[in-house]
Design a protein around this motif. Structure first.
Motif, mmCIF file in Angstrom:
data_model
loop_
_atom_site.group_PDB
_atom_site.id
_atom_site.type_symbol
_atom_site.label_atom_id
_atom_site.label_comp_id
_atom_site.label_asym_id
_atom_site.label_seq_id
_atom_site.Cartn_x
_atom_site.Cartn_y
_atom_site.Cartn_z
ATOM 1 N N PRO A 176 0.838 -1.207 0.000
ATOM 2 C CA PRO A 176 0.000 0.000 0.000
ATOM 3 C C PRO A 176 0.869 1.251 0.000
ATOM 4 O O PRO A 176 1.976 1.259 0.541
ATOM 5 C CB PRO A 176 -0.787 -0.127 1.317
ATOM 6 N N LYS A 177 0.389 2.317 -0.621
ATOM 7 C CA LYS A 177 1.143 3.562 -0.668
ATOM 8 C C LYS A 177 1.213 4.232 0.697
ATOM 9 O O LYS A 177 2.199 4.879 1.041
ATOM 10 C CB LYS A 177 0.522 4.516 -1.693
ATOM 11 N N LEU A 178 0.146 4.094 1.483
ATOM 12 C CA LEU A 178 0.131 4.645 2.829
ATOM 13 C C LEU A 178 0.329 3.521 3.834
ATOM 14 O O LEU A 178 -0.134 2.391 3.633
ATOM 15 C CB LEU A 178 -1.193 5.356 3.115
ATOM 16 N N ASN A 179 1.028 3.823 4.932
ATOM 17 C CA ASN A 179 1.311 2.799 5.932
ATOM 18 C C ASN A 179 0.105 2.465 6.795
ATOM 19 O O ASN A 179 0.085 1.439 7.466
ATOM 20 C CB ASN A 179 2.467 3.261 6.833
ATOM 21 N N PHE A 180 -0.889 3.340 6.802
ATOM 22 C CA PHE A 180 -2.086 3.064 7.595
ATOM 23 C C PHE A 180 -3.290 3.698 6.907
ATOM 24 O O PHE A 180 -3.142 4.526 6.005
ATOM 25 C CB PHE A 180 -1.952 3.616 9.025
ATOM 26 N N ALA A 181 -4.478 3.281 7.307
ATOM 27 C CA ALA A 181 -5.717 3.840 6.759
ATOM 28 C C ALA A 181 -6.766 3.899 7.864
ATOM 29 O O ALA A 181 -6.687 3.175 8.851
ATOM 30 C CB ALA A 181 -6.225 2.995 5.593
#
Length: 398
Positions: A176-181
């Motif tokens: 994923p591009k972001l480490n969290f969502a």
């Protein structure tokens, strides 16, 4: 791995027709006789009834035994010294060809792998096992995992992005591009990031881009020690890998298919921030980053650009020349001559990935006669979020 071992059994080493064991026995026998004769001589010397002839006979017998003992001892000592020297030689030979130190065993296995490749000989299963591959490659053209990892993971000539960017060695990697969502899409405060994810998606898929690195090996190096051979080849290959990493990340005119790897490519279109001079352009670029990226931001720039900034700011004041770059520009600075324009951002979002399979081969430079140990590797560099970076530029003069 097979090793040539030799042994020096003590019983087959002779000196004047006698073994060391027999010489030890003779020394003990003559020594006991000598001791007994000396005791008898001492007794006779204080006996008033003993004749001078008896005393002189014992003296002669003692001197004869002493001479015999000295001759046998000299033979024994010479043979013992010879055997100790040969034993030390044997130990050194065995240590060289079958070292107990795991590091030396690995160096020896690497050297045998390189020599086998250069001599067009098959690489044995034992070598792969010694390098931690457990023979899984079956003697094919794949480098053992430990060798390819040593080449890829720890370059001798440094790529300055190592320690900044993320590095992995995983086949068909997707992340994923972001480490969290969060369950609420509005948690992304940076509008540029939100737009980028909306256009490009939130998953990064790494490709496989092939490149080759050549390590030139002279005949003297090939026939030299294990340590020198392995060190020379690994340093050469590591230097090539590091050079490739820098080249793709800072290419102003990337090769076809590698446009996505460069910070400067029009395909990535990393935002460019201007200023009337480079100092202000870098300051503006830092300020233009969203706080999520600004917190961990670093600056990659050439030393020449930094020197020019200091010269402009100092204006004859020597104090600035001794200050740390971070004190001047407000963020940690990493120098790289490849960064033709300063790149500012959170380099956690710069990610290199290598495919696990690395091939080996050999070649020859017909112009120089130098043999080449060749690796073929697959690598990809992804800028996971362009929004995490800025490029600093000086405003063009009108």
């Amino acid at each position: 791995m097979k090793t040539n071992q030799f042994y020096l059994p003590m019983k087959i080493q002779f000196f004047g027709g006698q073994t060391l064991f027999e010489l030890k026995q003779n020394m003990a026998t003559v020594g006991q006789q000598l001791q007994k004769t000396e005791e008898n001589l001492a007794t006779k010397a204080i006996d008033p009834n003993a004749s001078m002839e008896d005393i002189q006979a014992l003296q002669k017998s003692r001197d004869d035994l002493k001479m015999r003992f000295d001759v046998i001892k000299e033979q024994h000592d010479n043979l013992e010294a010879e055997q100790k020297a040969k034993f030390a030689q044997q130990q050194a030979f065995q240590q060289k060809n079958n070292p107990e130190d795991p590091t030396q065993q690995k160096v020896q296995a690497k050297a045998e792998l390189i020599r086998a490749v250069m001599n067009k000989q098959p690489v044995s299963t034992e070598i792969y096992q010694a390098l931690g591959d457990e023979g899984e490659t079956g003697g094919g053209k794949f480098l053992p995992k430990t060798v390819s990892t040593d080449i890829i993971v720890e370059p001798y000539v440094k790529n300055q992005l190592r320690g900044l960017s993320t590095f992995t060695q995983i086949t068909n990697l997707e992340i994923p591009k972001l480490n969290f969502a969060l369950d609420d899409d509005d948690f992304i405060a940076d509008k540029e990031t939100a737009k980028e994810l909306n256009v490009t998606g939130d998953i990064v898929s790494f490709g496989r881009h092939k490149f080759k690195v050549f390590a030139g090996i002279s005949e003297t190096v090939l026939n030299g020690t294990h340590t020198n051979l392995v060190s020379h080849v690994e340093r050469s290959l590591q230097s090539g890998v590091a050079a490739k990493e820098k080249k793709v990340a800072f290419a102003t005119t990337p090769k076809a298919g590698e446009e996505h790897m460069s910070f400067y490519s029009t395909q990535n279109a990393v935002k460019r921030v201007e200023g009337e001079n480079l100092y202000k352009a870098i300051k503006n670029a830092i300020a233009d980053l969203h706080e999520d990226y600004r917190e961990n931001a670093k600056i990659v720039m050439t030393y020449q650009d930094y020197s020019d900034i200091i010269e402009t700011l100092a204006n004859g004041n020597a104090t600035l020349y001794t200050a740390q770059p971070e004190q001047i520009l407000g963020k940690p600075v990493i120098f790289s001559d490849s960064a033709v324009n300063p790149v500012v951002g959170d380099f956690n979002y710069s990610h290199y990935n290598y495919d696990l399979n690395v091939l080996y081969d050999r070649d020859k430079d017909v112009k120089t006669g130098i043999e080449q140990f060749v690796i073929t590797a697959w690598m990809d560099h992804q800028i996971k979020l362009k929004s995490a970076f800025r490029i600093a530029e000086v405003t063009p003069e009108v």
